[in-house]
Scaffold this motif. Structure first.
Motif, PDB file in Angstrom:
ATOM      1  N   UNK A  66      80.367  21.480  44.633  1.00 15.16           N
ATOM      2  CA  UNK A  66      79.573  22.531  43.983  1.00 15.16           C
ATOM      3  C   UNK A  66      80.323  23.058  42.763  1.00 15.16           C
ATOM      4  N   UNK A  67      81.612  23.337  42.927  1.00 15.66           N
ATOM      5  CA  UNK A  67      82.419  23.779  41.795  1.00 15.66           C
ATOM      6  C   UNK A  67      82.548  22.702  40.737  1.00 15.66           C
ATOM      7  N   UNK A  68      82.674  21.452  41.198  1.00 15.68           N
ATOM      8  CA  UNK A  68      82.795  20.339  40.253  1.00 15.68           C
ATOM      9  C   UNK A  68      81.519  20.190  39.415  1.00 15.68           C
ATOM     10  N   UNK A  69      80.364  20.429  40.040  1.00 14.75           N
ATOM     11  CA  UNK A  69      79.108  20.369  39.298  1.00 14.75           C
ATOM     12  C   UNK A  69      79.037  21.418  38.214  1.00 14.75           C
ATOM     13  N   UNK A  70      79.440  22.642  38.529  1.00 15.10           N
ATOM     14  CA  UNK A  70      79.462  23.701  37.524  1.00 15.10           C
ATOM     15  C   UNK A  70      80.434  23.363  36.390  1.00 15.10           C
TER      16      UNK A  70
END
Length: 634
Positions: free
Chosen positions: A162-166
């Motif tokens: 999720x953080x990587x997507x942001x």
């Protein structure tokens, strides 16, 4: 004569209950809010981005989050009836719920309409947590370190994407743009700032490294034209997010079960945070206190579902802040709660937060989620992996969780309803860990479970070698060889009562020389190792003293050792205030050596009894049942 009396009465007030002057309450409370703020607002931001909520709805989620965080913290710190533990525990939205919440929302089409199913599940799970509080302690045996460590590790690893997507999202379009090095540098720069602050600073500045990383990252993004505050001007100066903003909640069975699993995980987390806080502030945590914590979590979660927020638990960052600052008053957390409620009425503040560019937010999120995984790994460090059963529980659960996280479309192959369970790596991994633990450690085995986090049965104790028996049970009798040998010789044990009696008899029936050896094996009160940790680990009442009180204890212990030739042994678990320990110890200085030896053996028998109860599951079921009822009434 009046001065000593006044001093004695003053010491009766525990630091937890101390009401500080208003300026200090506000200052220390604001410090808690600052340390908490970044983690608190990340949850609604991440969820909103994942389910495609519009900007105006995100602002409302943030204000609702702050408002309910404030209410939850006040409930936990101040307490009403049996709701709230009355410790400095600041409450925030749990990260454990992020992935399941996103999965529930996306399973129902995403957008604001899908939140109705989320809030329905949140309310049901909150009610479940409140009702299960009295019996949760009995369920803890189903959550040994192999389960909790696996669950926490899965939560962290499943949130990292999720953080990587942001981190690779274009802040202008909201679309993934992984080939643009500009967004990569924002995320990497934010991570570098957080690491640098942790390396270069200590104390309070280090605790707000994530917040400072976000602030500096946003400053750079604004200077380069990649952060805009257009929505801030449109937000009202004062506002309130009304209950059921998106409509009345809807209920889906699988969604509710998924959220209940999340709340069971957070219940274990809350239990650990409560025990840790109790150790920090020097207050003994009883079974009834854990029940009070969970009731408050349940009430706060129901309030969250009504006021458009999510499940609640204690924020570990703020538990660390209590240790760091030494400010133990629960009223400081109550003050922080009031500040958060006020912030919940300020939409412009929420609008500023919602304007954080995705890559900057992603960089901060990556560090936070990875930290969660590390906490899980630390918990798994307590697990005996030479036992292949533990290995199977961890590896299978991790494999399922990461499989579903890497390829979420596998849920489409499942029947309706079950697909939601496979729509989240956290859900399927959590269920797998709990069920596998039950299959391997609670089904098809005979006898009460003892030691090993619930992994060793009484039958296995009876089959142990002398070396294994010493490894598992030696601490009960301070690792004194003759006492361990006497207990070992009593095998086979018909039940846990017989096992307990073996250690009690071993401690009391040795020769005069053996008894002196046992007494001398215990460390002096106040003794510490090279790192400053107390060696007399059983003396909970003496583990958090200030310098003056600690010196008083050391003076007593030194005088006693010089007088009798063996250390002063006191079962301080039965003494909540160290003053009584001092009074008891000095009064015994007039006894004969023979009488003191008898006193010491009685205290050792008490310590052995407590250690046995700590180690052995269901060690005394009759007493446990009676005292659990007593705790509910006190």
């Amino acid at each position: 004569m009046s001065a000593p009396t006044t001093s004695h009465q003053h010491r009766r007030a525990h630091a937890v209950d101390e009401v500080l002057p208003l300026p200090k309450l506000v200052t220390y409370g604001f410090q808690h809010v600052v340390a908490f703020y970044a983690g608190a607002v990340l949850v609604p931001i991440i969820i909103a981005g994942a389910i495609n909520l519009p900007q105006q709805d995100l602002v409302k989620l943030i204000t609702a989050d702050l408002f309910t965080c404030g209410i939850a913290s006040i409930i936990q710190a101040v307490g009403v009836w049996k709701i709230g533990v009355r410790l400095p525990l600041l409450q925030g939205v749990t990260f454990a719920g992020v992935s399941p919440i996103i999965a529930i929302a996306l399973a129902h089409g995403g957008g604001s309409a899908s939140l109705l199913y989320v809030y329905g599940a949140v309310i049901v799970a909150g009610i479940f947590t409140f009702l299960i509080a009295p019996v949760f302690i009995k369920l803890l045996r189903f959550f040994p370190p192999v389960v909790t460590g696996t669950l926490i590790t899965i939560i962290g690893l499943c949130l990292v994407p999720v953080g990587a997507g942001d981190a690779v999202t274009n802040p202008h379009t909201g679309q993934h743009d992984p080939t643009n090095i500009r967004w990569f540098l924002y995320a990497l720069g934010t991570i570098a700032i957080i690491v640098a602050i942790q390396r270069l600073f200590r104390g309070f500045v280090a605790t707000i490294a994530v917040l400072l990383g976000l602030v500096i990252g946003c400053t750079v993004a604004y200077a380069l034209g990649d952060m805009h505050f257009d929505k801030v001007g449109q937000a009202g100066v004062v506002g309130f997010t009304q209950p059921f903003l998106f409509g009345m909640p809807k209920f889906d069975i699988v969604a509710c079960l998924t959220m209940i699993i999340v709340l069971l995980i957070t219940a274990v987390e809350s239990t650990g945070s409560t025990i840790a806080t109790g150790e920090i502030v020097g207050k003994r945590i009883k079974a009834s206190d854990i029940g009070n914590v969970l009731r408050a979590d349940g009430v706060a979660t129901v309030i969250g579902g009504i006021f458009n927020s999510f499940p609640y638990t204690a924020f570990s960052e703020n538990v660390g802040l209590v240790r760091l600052t030494g400010v133990k008053s629960r009223w400081v957390v109550a003050a922080a709660g009031v500040i958060m409620i006020i912030l919940g009425f300020l939409p412009k503040v929420a609008a500023i937060v919602s304007s954080i560019p995705n890559p900057v937010l992603g960089g901060a999120a990556l560090t936070l989620f990875a930290t969660v995984a590390v906490v899980g790994i630390q918990t798994l460090g307590k697990v005996d992996f030479t036992d292949h059963r533990n290995l199977i529980v961890v590896t299978t659960s991790l494999a399922l969780a990461l499989w579903v996280t890497a390829y979420p479309d596998v849920a489409k192959a499942m029947p309706t309803g079950i697909d939601l369970l496979f729509g989240s790596g956290i859900s399927i991994g959590g269920v797998a860990a709990i069920l596998l633990n039950i299959v391997f450690f609670h089904i098809g085995s005979r006898g009460p479970r003892v030691a090993g986090g619930g992994a060793i049965t009484l039958d296995e104790v009876n089959a142990m070698t002398r070396e294994r028996f010493t490894e598992v049970f030696g601490h009960v009798v301070q690792d004194v060889p003759w006492a361990i040998e006497r207990a070992f010789e009593q095998r086979p044990f018909a039940d846990t009562k017989a096992l307990r009696e073996a250690f009690q008899d071993a401690a009391l029936t040795g020769s005069s020389e053996q008894q002196l050896e046992l007494i001398r094996a215990f460390p002096n009160l106040g003794a510490e190792d090279a790192t400053g940790h107390a060696l007399a680990v059983d003396h909970v009442a003496l583990s958090n003293l200030d310098e003056g009180d600690h010196n008083d204890v050391v003076e007593l212990a030194t005088a006693y050792l010089e007088h009798f030739g063996f250390p002063l042994v006191i079962c301080a678990r039965e003494t909540e205030r160290f003053e009584r320990v001092l009074k008891n110890g000095w009064s015994r200085m007039d006894n004969s050596p023979g009488a003191e030896k008898a006193f010491a053996l009685i205290e050792i028998a008490k310590i052995v009894n407590y250690r046995f109860s700590d180690l052995v599951a269901d060690a005394n079921p009759v007493a446990a049942a009676r005292f659990s009822r007593f705790n509910e009434l006190t």
